[in-house]
Design an enzyme around this catalytic site. Structure first.
Site, short mmCIF file in Angstrom:
data_model
loop_
_atom_site.label_atom_id
_atom_site.label_comp_id
_atom_site.label_asym_id
_atom_site.label_seq_id
_atom_site.Cartn_x
_atom_site.Cartn_y
_atom_site.Cartn_z
N GLU A 17 0.96 -1.26 -0.48
CA GLU A 17 0.01 0.33 0.04
C GLU A 17 0.62 1.20 -0.16
OE1 GLU A 17 -4.31 -0.25 2.57
OE2 GLU A 17 -2.01 -1.50 3.26
N ASP A 203 -10.09 -12.11 2.79
CA ASP A 203 -10.30 -13.16 3.31
C ASP A 203 -11.61 -13.35 3.92
OD1 ASP A 203 -8.21 -12.58 5.23
OD2 ASP A 203 -9.44 -13.05 6.21
N1 ADE Z 1 -6.57 -9.22 8.04
C1 ADE Z 1 -6.43 -9.83 7.00
N2 ADE Z 1 -7.85 -11.26 7.64
C2 ADE Z 1 -7.75 -10.32 8.57
C3 ADE Z 1 -8.09 -12.11 9.07
N3 ADE Z 1 -8.48 -13.28 9.02
N4 ADE Z 1 -7.93 -11.73 10.70
C4 ADE Z 1 -7.03 -10.57 10.91
N5 ADE Z 1 -6.77 -9.87 10.28
C5 ADE Z 1 -6.83 -9.62 9.28
#
Ligand code: ADE
Length: 235
Positions: A17, A203
């Protein structure tokens, strides 16, 4: 604290970023403090201070307070990735903080609810309305941008963990989970600096979380830049 500048502080959690921001900035001048790099310059015609926090609440708080003390920003924007908790969110969607809070601060034995900071009134950190509304004007070709609640803790959520963490959605009503936002919200609130957090969903906080996270950095960097550009152009 008296605000003396119209500088905007922009913090990203990751190199990808920051590199996107630096590529879109001009007149850059960089300083190093305790291994963190702080880049001053201009972006979309505005004075900006760009920095990478790294992962976790402590680094995010340190970098945020350092920016406030040294560069006296008028506002702070934090961008990064997050795991989705809200079932309507797809990979690549962006959540803009309506508010943020810690999910791993638990002092029930002292009589406080989850997220509350004992012996203070701090619990839910409200983002600045203007920054939030400007960020929500960001247009992405294939993804939505929505306002929501960001939950922060020093845990990377996976399917194995998420079962013990049902309270993230049931009790705390979180839309996404990440590892820095509320630390920035906390520091900004105490210092009375308007802030907003923008998180791209990498995710679904499930079994694939770690893999998706790494696969996703470039897209997140592009989304983060779209949000920052939209805010700066409209401020
Ligand atoms: N940042 C991106 N994905 C995450 C997750 N699954 N848990 C904590 N921080 C995150």
């Amino acid at each position: 604290m008296e605000i003396k500048s119209n500088l905007i502080g922009i913090i990203g959690a990751m190199d990808e970023e920051i590199n996107e921001y630096l590529a879109n900035a001009e007149d850059l001048y960089s300083e190093i403090w305790n291994g963190f790099e702080f880049h001053r310059g201009k972006m979309a015609g505005k004075d900006v201070l760009i920095a990478k926090s790294g992962l976790g609440k402590v680094f995010a708080a340190m970098v945020c307070q350092k920016i406030i003390n040294t560069y006296e920003p008028e506002k702070i924007i934090f961008t990064g990735l997050a795991g989705a908790l809200n079932k309507d969110l797809e990979i690549g969607d962006v959540v803009i903080s309506h508010d943020c809070m810690y999910h791993d601060l638990e002092t029930e034995a002292l009589g406080y609810s989850r997220g509350a900071i004992p012996y203070t009134d701090y619990k839910i950190f409200l983002a600045d309305e203007q920054l939030k509304n400007l960020a929500l004007e960001t247009m992405l070709p294939n993804n939505k941008v929505i306002a929501g609640r960001i939950l922060t803790g020093d845990q990377f959520m996976t399917r194995a963990k998420i079962k013990e963490f049902a309270y993230l959605t049931e009790e705390l009503k979180g839309d996404v989970v990440e590892m820095e936002g509320a630390a920035v919200g906390h520091v900004c609130t105490v210092n009375q600096i308007p802030f907003v957090i923008a998180r791209t969903v990498s995710d679904k906080a499930d079994g694939e979380a770690g893999l998706d996270f790494n696969k996703f950095l470039d897209k997140a960097a592009k989304n983060s830049w779209q949000v920052v550009k939209t805010i700066l152009n409209k401020l």
